[in-house]
Design a protein around this motif. Structure first.
Motif: not given
Length: 171
Positions: A161-171
């Motif tokens: 979830r933390i990794l997905l949140e970071a990836i989504s934030f940058q997208a």
């Protein structure tokens, strides 16, 4: 001997082309009927008869009745401009594709972090600077412990979830 009607035939689509177009509209009707209500609400449908027809098709349980209703919706789609509907459906599809790609990236990063540890964390934080290095490191350590002890994968899921949140934030 020149046939005056022959000139008009060239301007009209062939019978096969008309059938293909009608089949596409029936497929569009089926797609609209099968969409979840939340997504259907985002589609710009300005025709009340079409909206009611879709709602009715969703309530029909008999296959033959549902098929007839979808045919009716396809016929109704001939009378309206379907470009805004298709545009909205394509945007939804593009959004789905982008979200799926983000999920795959998060899974790949999680696997990489679990396998390579600190070096993968450094690479991830280098690519996604908004990510918290200490939190990721802590979750990585907990996930490794969970795996070795065969415990439920709580930290494993949190890491994702933390990794997905970071990836989504940058997208």
């Amino acid at each position: 001997m020149h046939d005056e009607n022959h000139d008009n035939w060239e301007d009209q689509p062939s019978k096969s082309q008309v059938k293909r177009e009608l089949a596409e509209l029936v497929n569009l009707a089926k797609e609209l009927v099968e969409l979840p209500q939340k997504r259907l609400d985002q589609i710009p449908i300005d025709d009340d008869v079409l909206t009611e027809g879709i709602a009715l098709a969703r309530r029909i349980t008999a296959n033959s009745g549902k098929k007839r209703q979808i045919q009716f919706i396809g016929k109704r789609l001939r009378q309206i401009d379907t470009a805004p509907i298709l545009k909205a459906l394509n945007q939804q599809h593009d959004t789905d594709t982008a979200l799926t790609e983000q999920h795959h990236q998060a899974e790949a990063w999680r696997s990489s972090i679990l396998k390579d540890g600190q070096s993968a964390i450094n690479t991830f934080v280098g690519k996604y600077p908004q990510a918290e290095r200490t939190q990721i490191r802590s979750l990585w350590q907990q996930a490794v412990k969970e795996t070795s002890r065969q415990e439920p994968p709580v930290a494993f899921r949190k890491l994702y979830r933390i990794l997905l949140e970071a990836i989504s934030f940058q997208a």
